[in-house]
Design a protein around this motif. Structure first.
Motif, PDB file in Angstrom:
ATOM      1  N   ILE A  21       0.827  -1.230   0.000  1.00  0.00           N
ATOM      2  CA  ILE A  21       0.000   0.000   0.000  1.00  0.00           C
ATOM      3  C   ILE A  21       0.858   1.275   0.000  1.00  0.00           C
ATOM      4  CG2 ILE A  21      -1.937  -1.169   1.158  1.00  0.00           C
ATOM      5  CD1 ILE A  21      -1.141   0.860   3.548  1.00  0.00           C
ATOM      6  N   ASN A  23       2.025   3.323  -2.245  1.00  0.00           N
ATOM      7  CA  ASN A  23       1.525   4.476  -3.017  1.00  0.00           C
ATOM      8  C   ASN A  23       0.282   5.091  -2.376  1.00  0.00           C
ATOM      9  OD1 ASN A  23       3.002   5.192  -5.515  1.00  0.00           O
ATOM     10  ND2 ASN A  23       2.900   2.970  -5.796  1.00  0.00           N
ATOM     11  N   ASP A  24      -0.615   4.222  -1.904  1.00  0.00           N
ATOM     12  CA  ASP A  24      -1.837   4.741  -1.262  1.00  0.00           C
ATOM     13  C   ASP A  24      -1.481   5.519  -0.001  1.00  0.00           C
ATOM     14  OD1 ASP A  24      -3.287   3.539  -3.190  1.00  0.00           O
ATOM     15  OD2 ASP A  24      -3.898   1.803  -1.987  1.00  0.00           O
ATOM     16  N   PHE A  25      -0.510   4.982   0.764  1.00  0.00           N
ATOM     17  CA  PHE A  25      -0.113   5.684   1.983  1.00  0.00           C
ATOM     18  C   PHE A  25       0.452   7.057   1.631  1.00  0.00           C
ATOM     19  CE2 PHE A  25       3.116   6.937   5.078  1.00  0.00           C
ATOM     20  CZ  PHE A  25       2.306   7.061   6.208  1.00  0.00           C
ATOM     21  N   ASP A  26       1.341   7.098   0.643  1.00  0.00           N
ATOM     22  CA  ASP A  26       1.973   8.378   0.294  1.00  0.00           C
ATOM     23  C   ASP A  26       0.949   9.389  -0.216  1.00  0.00           C
ATOM     24  OD1 ASP A  26       4.488   9.832   0.163  1.00  0.00           O
ATOM     25  OD2 ASP A  26       4.085   9.899  -1.990  1.00  0.00           O
ATOM     26  N   ALA A  27      -0.145   8.895  -0.802  1.00  0.00           N
ATOM     27  CA  ALA A  27      -1.190   9.804  -1.311  1.00  0.00           C
ATOM     28  C   ALA A  27      -1.854  10.592  -0.183  1.00  0.00           C
ATOM     29  CB  ALA A  27      -2.221   9.012  -2.101  1.00  0.00           C
ATOM     30  N   ILE A  28      -1.721  10.122   1.061  1.00  0.00           N
ATOM     31  CA  ILE A  28      -2.244  10.916   2.195  1.00  0.00           C
ATOM     32  C   ILE A  28      -1.489  12.252   2.241  1.00  0.00           C
ATOM     33  CG2 ILE A  28      -2.510  11.029   4.706  1.00  0.00           C
ATOM     34  CD1 ILE A  28      -2.589   7.943   4.715  1.00  0.00           C
ATOM     35  N   ASN A  32      -3.177  13.095  -3.694  1.00  0.00           N
ATOM     36  CA  ASN A  32      -3.442  12.604  -5.038  1.00  0.00           C
ATOM     37  C   ASN A  32      -4.519  11.506  -5.001  1.00  0.00           C
ATOM     38  OD1 ASN A  32      -3.242  12.172  -7.708  1.00  0.00           O
ATOM     39  ND2 ASN A  32      -1.229  11.145  -7.646  1.00  0.00           N
ATOM     40  N   LYS A  33      -5.740  11.917  -4.729  1.00  0.00           N
ATOM     41  CA  LYS A  33      -6.889  10.994  -4.647  1.00  0.00           C
ATOM     42  C   LYS A  33      -8.146  11.794  -4.911  1.00  0.00           C
ATOM     43  CE  LYS A  33      -5.688   9.576  -0.361  1.00  0.00           C
ATOM     44  NZ  LYS A  33      -5.902   8.882   0.914  1.00  0.00           N
ATOM     45  N   ALA A  37     -12.174  11.599  -0.741  1.00  0.00           N
ATOM     46  CA  ALA A  37     -11.145  10.903   0.045  1.00  0.00           C
ATOM     47  C   ALA A  37     -10.172  11.909   0.657  1.00  0.00           C
ATOM     48  CB  ALA A  37     -10.396   9.915  -0.846  1.00  0.00           C
ATOM     49  N   ARG A  38      -9.923  12.992  -0.074  1.00  0.00           N
ATOM     50  CA  ARG A  38      -9.007  14.029   0.425  1.00  0.00           C
ATOM     51  C   ARG A  38      -9.609  14.733   1.642  1.00  0.00           C
ATOM     52  NH1 ARG A  38      -7.416  16.004  -4.715  1.00  0.00           N
ATOM     53  NH2 ARG A  38      -8.962  17.647  -4.560  1.00  0.00           N
ATOM     54  N   ASP A  41      -9.436  12.377   4.601  1.00  0.00           N
ATOM     55  CA  ASP A  41      -8.078  12.349   5.166  1.00  0.00           C
ATOM     56  C   ASP A  41      -7.844  13.550   6.072  1.00  0.00           C
ATOM     57  OD1 ASP A  41      -7.315   9.999   4.029  1.00  0.00           O
ATOM     58  OD2 ASP A  41      -5.941  10.860   2.554  1.00  0.00           O
TER      59      ASP A  41
END
Ligand SMILES: C[S@@+](CC[C@H](N)C(=O)[O-])C[C@H]1O[C@@H](n2cnc3c(N)ncnc32)[C@H](O)[C@@H]1O
Length: 222
Positions: A21, A23-28, A32-33, A37-38, A41
């Motif tokens: 995960i 990439n998903d973690f770094d998107a926090i 970049n989502k 979702a942003r 977060d």
């Protein structure tokens, strides 16, 4: 492909989870989502941004400092501290996280001040000592903190900054269920437990603050 640098089944499980995960973690951090979702977060994971600001505040002007980031993930703290002038080493056992960290360091123009080591902190062999060590978003995935804290104590010349997920909150319970389903164990701590572990490892607690779901603790090596 199984992660090859870890020894126990539980470490394998945790390293694999974070590798998958990354990439998903770094998107926090990047946002970049999708917009919903942003927003979620910013609301539900506010303490992830707050702990980043806390570390940067505590580090202050980091010029000339040698810093180690334990469980550095995608290198957000490594690069943040390097941009403040520090020489930073990030240690993590998930290769994909380190790939993102190296990419970020290049992009931000601080690759010459950033170094990444692929290892479980328990097995990391080095003679280096650091002015400051940080371990953020790390203790959540550690069943028995003392052995890893003892390794960290040997690495630390002066300051150790750590963030520990708080026990006995509704969010702790929800996270336990969510991560169990995802196949990643997670652990929570009371403040007396944190203080006891730090003291037994050879640290003195200097300051503590609660940020959202976290105990953020500044301690010094004694
Ligand atoms: C939630 S991420 C936090 C990353 C980063 N500190 C941050 O806050 O952005 C947790 C990271 O700790 C790493 N990790 C967990 N246990 C570890 C261990 N024993 N040795 C090295 N890395 C570990 C995982 O691979 C993962 O990248």
């Amino acid at each position: 492909m199984p992660i090859s640098n870890v020894k126990t089944d539980e470490s394998q499980q945790i390293a694999q989870y974070w590798n998958d995960i990354a990439n998903d973690f770094d998107a926090i951090y990047t946002g970049n989502k999708n917009p919903l979702a942003r927003i979620l977060d910013r609301w539900l994971r506010r303490d992830i941004y707050q702990r980043f600001d806390w570390v940067m505040r505590e580090a202050g002007d980091a010029r000339g400092m040698n810093i180690c980031d334990v469980g550095c993930g995608s290198g957000r703290f490594v690069v943040g501290l390097a941009k403040r002038g520090a020489q930073v080493t990030g240690v993590d056992f998930a290769p994909e996280m380190l790939r993102l960290g190296a990419q970020l360091a290049e992009k931000e123009g601080v690759a010459d001040r950033c170094k990444y080591e692929l290892s479980d902190i328990l097995d990391w062999k080095t003679n280096e000592k650091f002015d400051m060590v940080i371990a953020i978003g790390f203790w959540d995935y550690v069943a028995d903190p003392l052995p890893r804290l003892q390794v960290i104590r040997r690495l630390t010349k002066t300051t150790f900054l750590s963030a520990w997920p708080r026990a006995a909150t509704l969010r702790a319970w929800i996270r336990t269920v969510r991560l169990k389903v995802a196949g990643c164990p997670v652990y929570f701590y009371t403040l007396p437990q944190v203080e006891d572990c730090l003291q037994r490892a050879g640290f003195r607690v200097e300051a503590h603050e609660i940020l959202g779901q976290l105990h953020c603790v500044r301690s010094v090596a004694v």
